[in-house]
Design a protein around this motif. Structure first.
Motif, PDB file in Angstrom:
ATOM      1  N   MET A   1       0.844  -1.191   0.000  1.00 40.07           N
ATOM      2  CA  MET A   1       0.000   0.000   0.000  1.00 40.07           C
ATOM      3  C   MET A   1       0.882   1.243   0.000  1.00 40.07           C
ATOM      4  N   ASN A   2       0.500   2.226  -0.757  1.00 38.21           N
ATOM      5  CA  ASN A   2       1.259   3.464  -0.865  1.00 38.21           C
ATOM      6  C   ASN A   2       0.792   4.451   0.206  1.00 38.21           C
ATOM      7  N   ASN A   3       1.683   4.791   1.128  1.00 36.96           N
ATOM      8  CA  ASN A   3       1.326   5.710   2.211  1.00 36.96           C
ATOM      9  C   ASN A   3       1.721   7.145   1.914  1.00 36.96           C
ATOM     10  N   LYS A   4       2.183   7.423   0.693  1.00 41.72           N
ATOM     11  CA  LYS A   4       2.554   8.789   0.333  1.00 41.72           C
ATOM     12  C   LYS A   4       1.329   9.685   0.379  1.00 41.72           C
ATOM     13  N   LEU A   5       1.531  10.867   0.938  1.00 45.64           N
ATOM     14  CA  LEU A   5       0.424  11.815   0.997  1.00 45.64           C
ATOM     15  C   LEU A   5       0.293  12.549  -0.332  1.00 45.64           C
ATOM     16  N   ASP A   6      -0.911  12.853  -0.672  1.00 41.40           N
ATOM     17  CA  ASP A   6      -1.222  13.578  -1.897  1.00 41.40           C
ATOM     18  C   ASP A   6      -0.574  14.967  -1.844  1.00 41.40           C
ATOM     19  N   PRO A   7       0.316  15.291  -2.797  1.00 39.15           N
ATOM     20  CA  PRO A   7       0.975  16.601  -2.779  1.00 39.15           C
ATOM     21  C   PRO A   7      -0.018  17.767  -2.814  1.00 39.15           C
ATOM     22  N   GLN A   8      -1.135  17.590  -3.515  1.00 38.77           N
ATOM     23  CA  GLN A   8      -2.138  18.663  -3.575  1.00 38.77           C
ATOM     24  C   GLN A   8      -2.784  18.884  -2.197  1.00 38.77           C
ATOM     25  N   LEU A   9      -3.019  17.786  -1.475  1.00 36.90           N
ATOM     26  CA  LEU A   9      -3.585  17.885  -0.129  1.00 36.90           C
ATOM     27  C   LEU A   9      -2.605  18.610   0.794  1.00 36.90           C
ATOM     28  N   LEU A  10      -1.323  18.294   0.676  1.00 39.10           N
ATOM     29  CA  LEU A  10      -0.301  18.962   1.488  1.00 39.10           C
ATOM     30  C   LEU A  10      -0.216  20.451   1.162  1.00 39.10           C
ATOM     31  N   MET A  11      -0.295  20.786  -0.128  1.00 40.98           N
ATOM     32  CA  MET A  11      -0.250  22.200  -0.525  1.00 40.98           C
ATOM     33  C   MET A  11      -1.475  22.940   0.002  1.00 40.98           C
ATOM     34  N   PHE A  12      -2.638  22.288  -0.052  1.00 32.69           N
ATOM     35  CA  PHE A  12      -3.856  22.913   0.441  1.00 32.69           C
ATOM     36  C   PHE A  12      -3.761  23.147   1.953  1.00 32.69           C
ATOM     37  N   ALA A  13      -3.226  22.164   2.682  1.00 34.21           N
ATOM     38  CA  ALA A  13      -3.053  22.315   4.132  1.00 34.21           C
ATOM     39  C   ALA A  13      -2.134  23.492   4.432  1.00 34.21           C
ATOM     40  N   LYS A  14      -1.062  23.603   3.672  1.00 37.55           N
ATOM     41  CA  LYS A  14      -0.120  24.709   3.868  1.00 37.55           C
ATOM     42  C   LYS A  14      -0.803  26.052   3.608  1.00 37.55           C
ATOM     43  N   SER A  15      -1.601  26.118   2.551  1.00 33.65           N
ATOM     44  CA  SER A  15      -2.291  27.377   2.236  1.00 33.65           C
ATOM     45  C   SER A  15      -3.297  27.725   3.333  1.00 33.65           C
ATOM     46  N   MET A  16      -3.908  26.697   3.942  1.00 37.58           N
ATOM     47  CA  MET A  16      -4.877  26.945   5.014  1.00 37.58           C
ATOM     48  C   MET A  16      -4.200  27.556   6.245  1.00 37.58           C
ATOM     49  N   ARG A  17      -2.922  27.250   6.453  1.00 35.94           N
ATOM     50  CA  ARG A  17      -2.189  27.830   7.576  1.00 35.94           C
ATOM     51  C   ARG A  17      -2.053  29.340   7.414  1.00 35.94           C
ATOM     52  N   HIS A  18      -2.055  29.798   6.166  1.00 34.16           N
ATOM     53  CA  HIS A  18      -1.889  31.230   5.894  1.00 34.16           C
ATOM     54  C   HIS A  18      -3.216  31.976   5.830  1.00 34.16           C
ATOM     55  N   THR A  19      -4.324  31.242   5.858  1.00 34.04           N
ATOM     56  CA  THR A  19      -5.641  31.877   5.797  1.00 34.04           C
ATOM     57  C   THR A  19      -6.480  31.463   6.993  1.00 34.04           C
ATOM     58  N   ALA A  20      -5.843  31.310   8.135  1.00 32.02           N
ATOM     59  CA  ALA A  20      -6.523  30.839   9.342  1.00 32.02           C
ATOM     60  C   ALA A  20      -7.576  31.841   9.810  1.00 32.02           C
ATOM     61  N   THR A  21      -8.631  31.311  10.415  1.00 29.76           N
ATOM     62  CA  THR A  21      -9.648  32.167  11.020  1.00 29.76           C
ATOM     63  C   THR A  21      -9.070  32.804  12.285  1.00 29.76           C
ATOM     64  N   ASP A  22      -9.765  33.805  12.815  1.00 25.99           N
ATOM     65  CA  ASP A  22      -9.319  34.440  14.068  1.00 25.99           C
ATOM     66  C   ASP A  22      -9.241  33.408  15.193  1.00 25.99           C
ATOM     67  N   ALA A  23     -10.218  32.507  15.247  1.00 24.62           N
ATOM     68  CA  ALA A  23     -10.234  31.483  16.291  1.00 24.62           C
ATOM     69  C   ALA A  23      -9.042  30.538  16.136  1.00 24.62           C
ATOM     70  N   GLU A  24      -8.743  30.150  14.893  1.00 30.76           N
ATOM     71  CA  GLU A  24      -7.593  29.276  14.654  1.00 30.76           C
ATOM     72  C   GLU A  24      -6.289  29.970  15.023  1.00 30.76           C
ATOM     73  N   GLN A  25      -6.184  31.245  14.710  1.00 26.56           N
ATOM     74  CA  GLN A  25      -4.972  31.999  15.051  1.00 26.56           C
ATOM     75  C   GLN A  25      -4.786  32.067  16.563  1.00 26.56           C
ATOM     76  N   LEU A  26      -5.862  32.355  17.283  1.00 28.52           N
ATOM     77  CA  LEU A  26      -5.784  32.418  18.742  1.00 28.52           C
ATOM     78  C   LEU A  26      -5.410  31.056  19.320  1.00 28.52           C
ATOM     79  N   MET A  27      -6.086  30.012  18.874  1.00 26.95           N
ATOM     80  CA  MET A  27      -5.812  28.674  19.398  1.00 26.95           C
ATOM     81  C   MET A  27      -4.363  28.284  19.108  1.00 26.95           C
ATOM     82  N   TRP A  28      -3.865  28.618  17.930  1.00 29.68           N
ATOM     83  CA  TRP A  28      -2.482  28.279  17.590  1.00 29.68           C
ATOM     84  C   TRP A  28      -1.503  28.996  18.520  1.00 29.68           C
TER      85      TRP A  28
END
Length: 124
Positions: free
Chosen positions: A1-28
């Motif tokens: 089984m291939n456990n490699k993560l989808d590069p597009q999913l990783l890029m999307f996760a990274k982009s979400m870190r830069h567009t966090a909600t106010d609540a996400e920013q506070l919690m972080w």
């Protein structure tokens, strides 16, 4: 089984870190750099096929912060399916409303403290 993560999913996760909600920013700010109970949390972490808001590998905890879109029928159904999937992996999922994180931070952190304490005491 291939456990490699989808590069597009990783890029999307990274982009979400830069567009966090106010609540996400506070919690972080509260969780990052082992500030909370000396636990290491990751944000916008990929647990295929999902991206979770916050994740602590040490105690198997997923923290999700929810906005109003999660209060719709579709949102509730999707969240239930997601939680079931994550719990099947042996993870604990806790959810907090964005407005609670922003306006009742102390209550959220008290609850989170008790969940983390329980998980630390039961983890091998």
């Amino acid at each position: 089984m291939n456990n490699k993560l989808d590069p597009q999913l990783l890029m999307f996760a990274k982009s979400m870190r830069h567009t966090a909600t106010d609540a996400e920013q506070l919690m972080w700010q509260l969780l990052r750099a082992k500030r909370f109970m000396n636990l290491k949390f990751r944000r916008q972490h990929v647990i295929k096929p999902y991206i979770v808001d916050f994740y602590c590998h040490e105690i198997g905890l997923v923290i999700e912060l929810d906005g109003s879109q999660h209060n719709t029928e579709d949102g509730k159904e999707y969240d239930a399916e997601r939680t079931k999937f994550l719990e099947a992996l042996g993870l604990t999922v806790v959810r907090y409303w964005n407005h609670d994180v922003l306006e009742r931070t102390d209550v959220v952190l008290e609850h989170l403290w008790s969940v983390c304490t329980e998980l630390k005491n039961t983890s091998p």
